[in-house]
Design a protein around this motif. Sequence first.
Motif, PDB file in Angstrom:
ATOM      1  N   THR A  52      -5.099 -13.400   8.303  1.00  0.00           N
ATOM      2  CA  THR A  52      -3.991 -14.249   7.920  1.00  0.00           C
ATOM      3  C   THR A  52      -4.111 -15.492   8.894  1.00  0.00           C
ATOM      4  O   THR A  52      -4.610 -15.573   9.989  1.00  0.00           O
ATOM      5  N   LEU A  53      -3.862 -16.561   8.290  1.00  0.00           N
ATOM      6  CA  LEU A  53      -3.516 -18.084   8.929  1.00  0.00           C
ATOM      7  C   LEU A  53      -2.144 -18.324   9.085  1.00  0.00           C
ATOM      8  O   LEU A  53      -1.628 -19.527   9.399  1.00  0.00           O
ATOM      9  N   PHE A  54      -1.226 -17.235   8.614  1.00  0.00           N
ATOM     10  CA  PHE A  54       0.268 -17.756   8.690  1.00  0.00           C
ATOM     11  C   PHE A  54       0.754 -16.859   9.638  1.00  0.00           C
ATOM     12  O   PHE A  54       0.610 -15.730   9.857  1.00  0.00           O
ATOM     13  N   HIS A  55       2.076 -17.566  10.200  1.00  0.00           N
ATOM     14  CA  HIS A  55       2.745 -16.713  11.101  1.00  0.00           C
ATOM     15  C   HIS A  55       3.961 -15.643   9.993  1.00  0.00           C
ATOM     16  O   HIS A  55       4.743 -16.502   9.650  1.00  0.00           O
ATOM     17  N   GLU A  56       3.592 -14.524  10.017  1.00  0.00           N
ATOM     18  CA  GLU A  56       4.409 -13.726   9.269  1.00  0.00           C
ATOM     19  C   GLU A  56       5.427 -12.878  10.011  1.00  0.00           C
ATOM     20  O   GLU A  56       5.439 -12.868  11.342  1.00  0.00           O
ATOM     21  N   GLY A  57       6.106 -11.994   9.433  1.00  0.00           N
ATOM     22  CA  GLY A  57       6.906 -10.900   9.847  1.00  0.00           C
ATOM     23  C   GLY A  57       6.201  -9.738  10.533  1.00  0.00           C
ATOM     24  O   GLY A  57       4.790 -10.070  10.554  1.00  0.00           O
ATOM     25  N   HIS A  58       6.546  -8.532  10.233  1.00  0.00           N
ATOM     26  CA  HIS A  58       5.781  -7.328  10.705  1.00  0.00           C
ATOM     27  C   HIS A  58       4.845  -6.996   9.310  1.00  0.00           C
ATOM     28  O   HIS A  58       5.719  -6.460   8.393  1.00  0.00           O
ATOM     29  N   PRO A  59       3.658  -7.279   9.019  1.00  0.00           N
ATOM     30  CA  PRO A  59       2.900  -6.829   8.109  1.00  0.00           C
ATOM     31  C   PRO A  59       2.670  -5.488   7.996  1.00  0.00           C
ATOM     32  O   PRO A  59       2.247  -4.645   8.902  1.00  0.00           O
ATOM     33  N   LEU A  60       3.304  -4.646   6.912  1.00  0.00           N
ATOM     34  CA  LEU A  60       3.334  -3.184   6.501  1.00  0.00           C
ATOM     35  C   LEU A  60       1.985  -2.848   6.529  1.00  0.00           C
ATOM     36  O   LEU A  60       1.418  -1.599   7.005  1.00  0.00           O
ATOM     37  N   ALA A  61       1.254  -3.574   5.544  1.00  0.00           N
ATOM     38  CA  ALA A  61      -0.097  -3.241   5.491  1.00  0.00           C
ATOM     39  C   ALA A  61      -1.199  -2.829   6.666  1.00  0.00           C
ATOM     40  O   ALA A  61      -1.855  -2.055   6.682  1.00  0.00           O
ATOM     41  N   GLY A  69      -5.939   5.147  11.117  1.00  0.00           N
ATOM     42  CA  GLY A  69      -6.838   5.245  12.000  1.00  0.00           C
ATOM     43  C   GLY A  69      -7.888   4.076  11.875  1.00  0.00           C
ATOM     44  O   GLY A  69      -9.024   4.224  12.331  1.00  0.00           O
ATOM     45  N   CYS A  70      -7.554   2.996  11.209  1.00  0.00           N
ATOM     46  CA  CYS A  70      -8.813   2.060  10.808  1.00  0.00           C
ATOM     47  C   CYS A  70      -8.852   1.355  12.159  1.00  0.00           C
ATOM     48  O   CYS A  70      -7.919   1.171  12.834  1.00  0.00           O
ATOM     49  N   TYR A  71      -9.916   0.807  12.355  1.00  0.00           N
ATOM     50  CA  TYR A  71     -10.458  -0.121  13.481  1.00  0.00           C
ATOM     51  C   TYR A  71     -10.107  -1.433  12.884  1.00  0.00           C
ATOM     52  O   TYR A  71     -10.688  -2.019  12.199  1.00  0.00           O
ATOM     53  N   CYS A  72      -8.866  -2.016  13.750  1.00  0.00           N
ATOM     54  CA  CYS A  72      -8.418  -3.168  12.887  1.00  0.00           C
ATOM     55  C   CYS A  72      -8.882  -4.445  13.609  1.00  0.00           C
ATOM     56  O   CYS A  72      -9.019  -4.699  14.852  1.00  0.00           O
ATOM     57  N   LEU A  73      -9.227  -5.362  13.092  1.00  0.00           N
ATOM     58  CA  LEU A  73      -9.551  -6.928  13.452  1.00  0.00           C
ATOM     59  C   LEU A  73      -8.382  -7.788  12.857  1.00  0.00           C
ATOM     60  O   LEU A  73      -8.257  -7.892  11.615  1.00  0.00           O
ATOM     61  N   VAL A  74      -7.754  -8.426  13.711  1.00  0.00           N
ATOM     62  CA  VAL A  74      -6.737  -9.368  13.016  1.00  0.00           C
ATOM     63  C   VAL A  74      -6.569 -10.699  13.645  1.00  0.00           C
ATOM     64  O   VAL A  74      -7.175 -10.868  14.730  1.00  0.00           O
ATOM     65  N   SER A  75      -6.029 -11.681  12.949  1.00  0.00           N
ATOM     66  CA  SER A  75      -6.055 -13.030  13.536  1.00  0.00           C
ATOM     67  C   SER A  75      -5.273 -13.083  14.760  1.00  0.00           C
ATOM     68  O   SER A  75      -4.026 -12.244  14.912  1.00  0.00           O
ATOM     69  N   ASP A  76      -5.542 -13.966  15.621  1.00  0.00           N
ATOM     70  CA  ASP A  76      -4.662 -13.942  16.782  1.00  0.00           C
ATOM     71  C   ASP A  76      -3.482 -15.096  16.914  1.00  0.00           C
ATOM     72  O   ASP A  76      -3.541 -16.280  17.120  1.00  0.00           O
ATOM     73  N   ILE A  77      -2.576 -14.696  15.833  1.00  0.00           N
ATOM     74  CA  ILE A  77      -1.467 -15.426  15.487  1.00  0.00           C
ATOM     75  C   ILE A  77      -0.308 -14.693  15.434  1.00  0.00           C
ATOM     76  O   ILE A  77      -0.237 -13.548  15.111  1.00  0.00           O
ATOM     77  N   GLU A  78       0.431 -15.414  16.243  1.00  0.00           N
ATOM     78  CA  GLU A  78       1.815 -14.630  16.510  1.00  0.00           C
ATOM     79  C   GLU A  78       2.459 -14.074  15.087  1.00  0.00           C
ATOM     80  O   GLU A  78       2.318 -14.858  13.888  1.00  0.00           O
ATOM     81  N   PRO A  79       3.112 -12.996  14.973  1.00  0.00           N
ATOM     82  CA  PRO A  79       3.319 -11.785  15.748  1.00  0.00           C
ATOM     83  C   PRO A  79       2.417 -10.957  16.268  1.00  0.00           C
ATOM     84  O   PRO A  79       2.614  -9.698  16.494  1.00  0.00           O
TER      85      PRO A  79
END
Length: 145
Positions: A52-61, A69-79
């Motif tokens: 994501t490129l958006f500042h979102e709430g807490h994404p349930l996905a 148990g997924c190895y997660c890679l996420v955008s370094d964007i708050e939160p």
Amino acid sequence: MESFYRRQIKCRIINNWYKKYDEIDQVTYLGKIANELLPPYYQISTFYLFPTLFHEGHPLALTEALKSGCYCLVSDIEPLPEIMKYGEYGVMVDFPNNPSSWLKVMNKTYVSYNYEGNPFMLPSEVYNFDTWMCNMERVMEEELI
């Protein structure tokens, strides 16, 4: 060795955007899938990308992927850093608007995973419904006192 691993990669894209990725053999575009049908996809996935490129709430996905148990890679964007406990639960991608940042992190993560597995194991009490309910009840009791 690395080219062997890359041939083994299968990517499934689930979203409600336009179909753009059909020209790549290892990519399957699944389109929008109802929320109640998503858990099996998390459970069979090794990696989960949240670009994501958006500042979102807490994404349930993202929470579902972590709990599966997924190895997660996420955008370094708050939160997201807070949700990922600042890198304890997965990998943060600096400069998420730059595709080369994603490619660099994905390559490094994939090679690391093949040698070490998933180093990020979410503690069972984290993002647990029962724990959340207990904490919420405690907060409500404190507010009413």
